[in-house]
Design an enzyme around this catalytic site. Structure first.
Site, short mmCIF file in Angstrom:
data_model
loop_
_atom_site.label_atom_id
_atom_site.label_comp_id
_atom_site.label_asym_id
_atom_site.label_seq_id
_atom_site.Cartn_x
_atom_site.Cartn_y
_atom_site.Cartn_z
N HIS A 73 -42.29 -10.23 1.69
CA HIS A 73 -41.47 -11.22 0.96
C HIS A 73 -40.47 -11.91 1.88
CE1 HIS A 73 -37.84 -8.54 0.65
NE2 HIS A 73 -38.73 -7.58 0.66
N ASP A 75 -37.62 -13.45 0.65
CA ASP A 75 -36.28 -13.49 0.08
C ASP A 75 -35.45 -12.28 0.51
OD1 ASP A 75 -38.05 -11.95 -1.63
OD2 ASP A 75 -36.40 -11.82 -3.06
N ASP A 104 -35.43 -5.90 6.07
CA ASP A 104 -36.01 -6.00 4.72
C ASP A 104 -36.11 -7.45 4.29
OD1 ASP A 104 -36.85 -5.45 2.15
OD2 ASP A 104 -34.88 -4.86 1.42
N GLU A 136 -38.92 -11.20 -4.57
CA GLU A 136 -39.22 -9.77 -4.62
C GLU A 136 -37.99 -8.94 -4.96
OE1 GLU A 136 -39.63 -5.63 -3.17
OE2 GLU A 136 -38.22 -7.17 -2.50
N GLU A 137 -36.85 -9.34 -4.40
CA GLU A 137 -35.63 -8.55 -4.59
C GLU A 137 -35.18 -8.53 -6.05
OE1 GLU A 137 -34.61 -6.54 -2.56
OE2 GLU A 137 -34.94 -7.23 -0.52
N GLU A 161 -43.12 -3.54 3.99
CA GLU A 161 -41.74 -3.12 3.72
C GLU A 161 -41.36 -2.10 4.79
OE1 GLU A 161 -39.48 -3.92 1.45
OE2 GLU A 161 -40.62 -5.14 0.04
#
Length: 355
Positions: A73, A75, A104, A136-137, A161
């Site tokens: 991701h 974001d 992350d 995603e977050e 991740e």
């Protein structure tokens, strides 16, 4: 397969620095998505895009072959308090690259992209799709969930991740509950009214003490935590309503619907789930990809943290450079060596894989 690892490492770090310097907090990822899309197209690949999600299919895509998805991701969370550096100024220091999203999951994002570009240069018995997704977050519905219907059928996915390049073959799911107790307002100085806070106490205690019977060898027990509570309007009024929020982390032995039904049997307050969509996931050690990770000295484990795996209906594994403990922290960083070693490991795990 032969390739220039120093070059891919340099490219990956350069791209990651550009992404760190481009704020991409959830729901505001457009500029970062533009950078990624331009990078992929300059590499000679065609891209697809929906909102702030960008993807690319391997050349000579053949629907008759199984397809592997490489996803991470773009974001980030908002910068937390305590940063001593500018979170949007990528800084190298003592072998570390500091910046918001470096760990992350920017490192995974750029390493998977380099692995994708190299693997596309050789013949494989599978197709590849690279997907840089958004939101995603926040587990947002404009992220990976809205893209999957646009893509060909997927047989297996690698979710990037920070796991220290160890394979997370199981992941806890999430269900957020709104719980409401109702009473009757009255003057606090007189013996009148029904206190909604008192009505909620037994249920709060139940959430604290209850243990579900099925315990996962990888993920442990289901975990429930009361995390927020709200009641009352002023000190001298008996509150007629008390609401509290429960964070439920499921293991792979229960669906969120099953947990909700069991919880409802035991509490007296009104119960509402935000959604049932973020379920736990699990991949067996017998999967060809996991067998290869074990052969290369990796150790499968169960992850307590949530990722986009929760939204996938096909087998997946979570694996990427960096450490989960650095995520969402002040002065977030990734080791440059972690990036340099992750790219060839991704390639070794995927090259000539049979799924």
């Amino acid at each position: 397969m032969k390739y220039d690892n120093d070059y891919t490492f340099t490219e990956a770090v350069s791209l990651l620095k550009s992404l760190i310097a481009t704020p991409s907090v959830s729901e505001n990822e457009q500029a970062a998505a533009n950078i990624l899309q331009q990078f992929i197209e300059l590499a000679g690949m065609e891209t697809g895009r929906k909102g702030n999600n960008v993807w690319c299919l391997s050349p000579a895509f053949d629907i008759k072959r199984p397809t592997i998805l490489l996803n991470s991701h773009i974001d980030t969370v908002k910068p937390v308090n305590g940063w001593k550096r500018d979170p949007f100024n990528p800084t190298e220091e003592n072998g570390k690259l500091y910046g918001l999203g470096s760990n992350d999951a920017g490192a995974s994002l750029v390493c998977l992209l380099q692995a994708f570009l190299q693997l596309c240069k050789t013949a494989q018995d599978y197709n590849l799709i690279y997907l840089a997704s958004c939101e995603e977050e926040k587990s947002g519905k404009n992220g990976i969930e809205c893209v999957l219907s646009e893509l060909p059928p997927i047989a297996f996915a690698i979710i990037g991740e920070p796991t220290d390049m160890q394979p997370a073959i199981a992941e806890k799911g999430l269900m957020v509950l709104d719980v409401t107790a109702y009473g009757k307002s009255g003057h606090a100085a007189r013996n009148e009214g029904i206190n909604a806070i008192y009505k909620s106490l037994d249920d709060i205690k139940w959430f604290q003490d209850y243990h579900f019977g099925k315990v996962s060898p990888l993920l442990g027990p289901v975990k429930m935590s009361v995390t927020m509570i709200n009641a009352g309007t002023q000190h001298n009024v008996i509150p007629d309503q008390c609401t509290f929020i429960v964070d439920v982390r499921s293991n792979e032995l229960y669906s969120n619907e099953e947990l909700f039904a069991e919880i409802k049997k035991h509490i007296s307050c009104e119960l509402h789930a935000h959604s049932f969509r973020l379920n736990s996931s699990h991949l067996d050690n017998s999967h060809p990809f996991i067998k290869r990770t074990i052969a290369l000295g990796r150790t499968p484990f169960g992850s307590p943290t949530l990722s986009d795996q929760a939204l996938l209906s096909f087998p997946s594994v979570k694996i990427g450079p960096g450490h989960s403990s650095r995520s969402h922290t002040a002065d977030e960083y990734v080791l440059l060596e972690e990036i340099k070693s992750a790219i060839p490991l991704y390639i070794e795990l995927l090259d000539n894989l049979q799924i």
